[in-house]
Design an enzyme around this catalytic site. Structure first.
Site, short mmCIF file in Angstrom:
data_model
loop_
_atom_site.label_atom_id
_atom_site.label_comp_id
_atom_site.label_asym_id
_atom_site.label_seq_id
_atom_site.Cartn_x
_atom_site.Cartn_y
_atom_site.Cartn_z
N ASP A 198 0.83 -1.22 0.00
CA ASP A 198 0.00 0.00 0.00
C ASP A 198 0.86 1.26 0.00
O ASP A 198 2.01 1.25 0.43
CB ASP A 198 -0.92 -0.03 1.23
CG ASP A 198 -2.08 0.95 1.09
OD1 ASP A 198 -2.39 1.36 -0.05
OD2 ASP A 198 -2.67 1.32 2.13
N ASN A 226 -10.91 -2.16 -5.51
CA ASN A 226 -10.15 -1.13 -6.22
C ASN A 226 -10.83 -0.66 -7.51
O ASN A 226 -10.43 0.36 -8.09
CB ASN A 226 -8.72 -1.60 -6.53
CG ASN A 226 -7.81 -1.65 -5.31
OD1 ASN A 226 -6.92 -2.48 -5.21
ND2 ASN A 226 -8.03 -0.75 -4.36
C1 IPE Z 1 -5.25 -2.64 -0.28
O1 IPE Z 1 -4.95 -1.29 -0.43
C2 IPE Z 1 -5.29 -3.31 -1.63
C3 IPE Z 1 -3.99 -3.47 -2.30
C4 IPE Z 1 -2.84 -3.21 -1.76
C5 IPE Z 1 -4.06 -3.98 -3.63
P1 IPE Z 1 -6.10 -0.18 -0.56
O2 IPE Z 1 -5.43 1.11 -0.71
O3 IPE Z 1 -7.07 -0.57 -1.61
O4 IPE Z 1 -6.82 -0.31 0.85
P2 IPE Z 1 -7.69 0.76 1.66
O5 IPE Z 1 -8.69 1.32 0.69
O6 IPE Z 1 -6.76 1.80 2.17
O7 IPE Z 1 -8.32 -0.03 2.76
C1 IPE Z 2 -1.47 0.39 -3.43
O1 IPE Z 2 -1.25 1.77 -3.41
C2 IPE Z 2 -1.71 -0.12 -4.83
C3 IPE Z 2 -3.12 -0.48 -5.11
C4 IPE Z 2 -4.10 -0.50 -4.26
C5 IPE Z 2 -3.42 -0.85 -6.48
P1 IPE Z 2 -2.47 2.80 -3.40
O2 IPE Z 2 -2.85 3.13 -4.79
O3 IPE Z 2 -3.58 2.30 -2.54
O4 IPE Z 2 -1.78 4.06 -2.73
P2 IPE Z 2 -2.40 4.97 -1.59
O5 IPE Z 2 -2.79 4.06 -0.47
O6 IPE Z 2 -3.58 5.66 -2.18
O7 IPE Z 2 -1.30 5.88 -1.21
MG MG Z 3 -4.02 2.46 -0.61
#
Ligand code: IPE
Ligand code: IPE
Ligand code: MG
Length: 260
Positions: A38, A86
């Site tokens: 993340d 997502n």
């Molecule tokens: C979790 O991250 C999913 C992945 C790393 C693919 P998210 O960014 O989607 O999670 P939330 O929304 O902060 O819970």
């Molecule tokens: C994790 O990084 C990757 C995916 C969930 C695809 P994020 O895109 O969630 O990055 P933040 O959490 O918004 O910084």
């Molecule tokens: Mg994230």
């Protein structure tokens, strides 16, 4: 007298820490490490770049950590790449994520095979594009006889959806008369999940500081050790991975029982 007492207690302390470090050396490493990668977007935004640059740099960390985990002797590495939630992201970000995923699958195939990794996925991959599915299936097929670490990508994955799919499969077996409801136990449900054949994760790492699971492997992580770092995924290093492993071996996993 005081000095003597102090000396002997110091000796005990020294002995204990020597025993401790021996115990640590002997402590088993995690067989299965699962990572919630993340913080790509926040990393990029902090640097004044668009979120997609975070994803691009996140792929570089994936490459590095796959190699590090395999070298460290991890048997299974599961990476949360795309959750079923997502899809709520803006279309432009989603299409870039799909572009990156396809590019990763093509670019890394050689390296996956060179490292003798076994490639698998969890999640509803059938809902991804035909082009991505083809690349997934190609790498799965080519790596099927490999004996190295299993690299498992969670793609369009959500644990609740996975459990629903498993329950449906079992209900259908009951309907066909192949299974009695009373026969359903933890083993049977486990074997119906996408992760069938893999041991439960020993260690779950989450980058970017959030103290939540975000619908990842809900069934499988019942007794996993959790390790969260504030570092964002693009800045996560080999040393961070090793630190998580070292912290893991110091944990006292009791599984509800009593360890000495
Ligand atoms: C979790 O991250 C999913 C992945 C790393 C693919 P998210 O960014 O989607 O999670 P939330 O929304 O902060 O819970
Ligand atoms: C994790 O990084 C990757 C995916 C969930 C695809 P994020 O895109 O969630 O990055 P933040 O959490 O918004 O910084
Ligand atoms: Mg994230």
């Amino acid at each position: 007298m005081e000095t003597e007492i102090k000396t002997s207690s110091e000796a005990i302390q020294e002995k204990t820490s020597a025993e401790d470090s021996q115990a640590l050396d002997a402590a088993p490493l995690p067989r299965h490490v699962a990572i919630i990668m993340d913080g790509n977007g926040r990393w990029a935004q902090r640097k004044g770049m668009p979120r997609i640059e975070g994803h691009r740099n996140g792929v570089k960390t994936v490459r590095k950590i796959v190699r590090t985990a395999a070298k460290a002797g991890v048997e299974y590495l599961t990476l949360y790449c795309l959750s079923s939630e997502n899809w709520k992201r803006p279309p432009a970000e989603l299409s870039f994520l799909m572009f990156l995923l396809k590019k990763y699958l093509v670019d890394e195939r050689k390296e996956i095979l060179r490292q003798k990794l076994q490639f698998r996925t969890i999640g509803r991959t059938e809902e991804l594009s035909a082009g991505i599915l083809d690349e997934i299936n190609k790498t799965k097929k080519l790596s099927a006889d490999n004996t190295g670490m299993t690299l498992c990508l969670a793609l369009n994955y959500g644990a609740r959806g996975e459990i629903i799919d498993a329950v449906r499969k079992l209900a259908e077996q009951v309907e066909r008369g192949e299974l009695q409801p009373g026969q359903i136990d933890e083993q049977i449900l486990s074997n119906s999940l996408d992760t069938t054949g893999m041991p439960d994760p020993d260690l779950v790492i989450r980058t970017a500081g959030e103290m939540r699971i975000s619908n990842f492997l809900l069934w499988q992580i019942s007794y996993s050790e959790l390790w969260v770092t504030d570092k964002h995924w693009p800045e996560f290093t080999e040393a961070d991975f090793h630190m998580a492993m070292q912290d893991y071996v110091k944990r006292d996993r009791r599984f509800g029982g009593l360890n000495s």
